[in-house]
Design an enzyme around this catalytic site. Sequence first.
Site, mmCIF file in Angstrom:
data_model
loop_
_atom_site.group_PDB
_atom_site.id
_atom_site.type_symbol
_atom_site.label_atom_id
_atom_site.label_comp_id
_atom_site.label_asym_id
_atom_site.label_seq_id
_atom_site.Cartn_x
_atom_site.Cartn_y
_atom_site.Cartn_z
ATOM 1 N N HIS A 181 45.167 53.996 41.262
ATOM 2 C CA HIS A 181 43.842 54.595 41.419
ATOM 3 C C HIS A 181 43.943 56.003 41.985
ATOM 4 C CE1 HIS A 181 39.705 54.685 43.532
ATOM 5 N NE2 HIS A 181 39.542 54.973 42.253
ATOM 6 N N HIS A 190 48.147 48.931 42.893
ATOM 7 C CA HIS A 190 46.859 49.263 42.266
ATOM 8 C C HIS A 190 46.198 50.443 42.970
ATOM 9 C CE1 HIS A 190 46.853 46.078 39.397
ATOM 10 N NE2 HIS A 190 46.822 45.099 40.296
ATOM 11 N N HIS A 234 52.026 44.583 45.681
ATOM 12 C CA HIS A 234 51.420 44.638 44.351
ATOM 13 C C HIS A 234 50.019 45.243 44.425
ATOM 14 C CE1 HIS A 234 50.309 43.282 40.277
ATOM 15 N NE2 HIS A 234 49.141 42.986 40.828
ATOM 16 N N GLU A 235 49.232 44.802 45.399
ATOM 17 C CA GLU A 235 47.873 45.345 45.533
ATOM 18 C C GLU A 235 47.912 46.816 45.919
ATOM 19 O OE1 GLU A 235 45.608 43.686 44.291
ATOM 20 O OE2 GLU A 235 46.762 41.835 44.159
#
Length: 238
Positions: A113, A109, A105-106
């Site tokens: 980005h 991100h 999940h991270e």
Amino acid sequence: MYGYGYGYRLDPTIFLVLIGVLLSLWAQNRVNSTFARYSRVRSFSGMTGAEAARRLLNAQGIYDVTVQPVSGKLTDHYDPRTKVVKLSESVYNATSVAAIGVAAHECGHAMQHNEGYGPLRFRSALVPVANFGSQLSWPMILLGILFGGLGSPLVQVGILMFSLAVLFQLVTLPVEFNASSRAVRLLDSQGILSGEEVDGTRKVLKAAALTYVAAAAGSILQLLRLVILFGGRDRDND
């Protein structure tokens, strides 16, 4: 007099706050219990959260993002300023389905980005004004009531400032849901997890998403309370 603080009867809008608190507690309990459940399920691949994160980033051609441990429980996050995926102690070295899901999940991100994902860019732009609004909205409202009554322009400005914090919470939702969907899809396609493991990860990430939904709902309820109590006409003249 209306019971918003000085009154002689219970302020009925306090129940809006209580609903928000209960939603938050329910969501936090859900994520903790779901994470704990799937933390006991070891992945067949045997990869740690850190290893899975590195593999996913490399698979997307993202080599300038590092993966580092961070202290605490469920403190995982991606820092776009330093391009670091920071994984908590229960994720970084863990080989569970839950740990790999959170790590992925991270990474989602980091991928957002890297590609300039629109909602993430909008949320990042909102950060300073949202922080400013959440910190100064109540002082502005109280000053307005003190010096100008409920109809004071300062009160209306305070409500508007708080609404910026609510907007930030709402914009956060598509960002988080998108990161989770990326995580599940990539874990499956890269063969890091399979079958029931993917379903387990999906449940962990859905539970985590509920905390953001609860936070947004709580903020909306608080904004509604502000509008009911302090918005509109000056009740000092009632």
